[in-house]
Design an enzyme around this catalytic site. Sequence first.
Site, PDB file in Angstrom:
ATOM      1  CD  GLU A  58      21.397 -32.174 -31.415  1.00  0.00           C
ATOM      2  OE1 GLU A  58      21.429 -31.480 -30.383  1.00  0.00           O
ATOM      3  OE2 GLU A  58      21.384 -31.702 -32.556  1.00  0.00           O
ATOM      4  CD  GLN A  74      25.531 -30.917 -30.242  1.00  0.00           C
ATOM      5  OE1 GLN A  74      26.704 -30.701 -30.517  1.00  0.00           O
ATOM      6  NE2 GLN A  74      24.552 -30.794 -31.111  1.00  0.00           N
TER       7      GLN A  74
END
Length: 161
Positions: A58, A74
């Site tokens: 991520e 994100q």
Amino acid sequence: MSMSRMSSDLGNVLPGLLGIDHVGVAVADLETAISFYRDVLGLQVLHREDNLDQQVTEVMLASRDAAPVGNQLQLIMPLTDNSVLQRFLVRRGGGGLHHVAYAVSDVRSASKILRQCGVRVLYDAPRAGTRGSQINFVHPKDTGGVLLELVEHTAADPHNG
Ligand code: V0V
Ligand code: CO
């Protein structure tokens, strides 16, 4: 479960709900997604991490002028074919909005209260999230179709005030 039942149980407020922390977007190709959000939109890459528990890699991004807490994007990409995220990408035929994360002051108590209101909180105990946070999730079928993440930042987290 009716909305009026939920309202009276909560007194119309979930204690310790601080606001939206981040929006999670699932992508099949992280580098291509980064080059759009960083190079075209102008967001700044704040953090990058592999989360082995969640089987995702991520990247957190935000506008340079954004407040230090919340306002984040994100980007998440599956690390393995067994990742729940890989199932999401296959089912959707590509990337898309995956979750909306809310910052809470105490993820255990928020999870407990939500459970008492009859919504499906996924984990019995919080798990490790980005930058040492503690996270849990509410099933998308109980939230209007969007997976809801609860995130509690730790005191050591520079993005926690
Ligand atoms: C599945 N569905 C979703 C969804 N995922 N709907 C909206 N948003 C999502 N993200 C729908 C799907 O279209 C189906 O609807 C139904 O749910 C069942 O689909 P499934 O493929 O069988 O999915 P499940 O039940 O196996 O898994 C869904 C759950 C799973 C939510 C249980 O994704 C999960 O455990 N998520 C929590 C962990 C996670 O997502 N980690 C990645 C982010 P129909 O077609 O039946 O109507 S990690 C992260 O955010 C971190 C580390 C952080 O912020 O720190
Ligand atoms: Co998230």
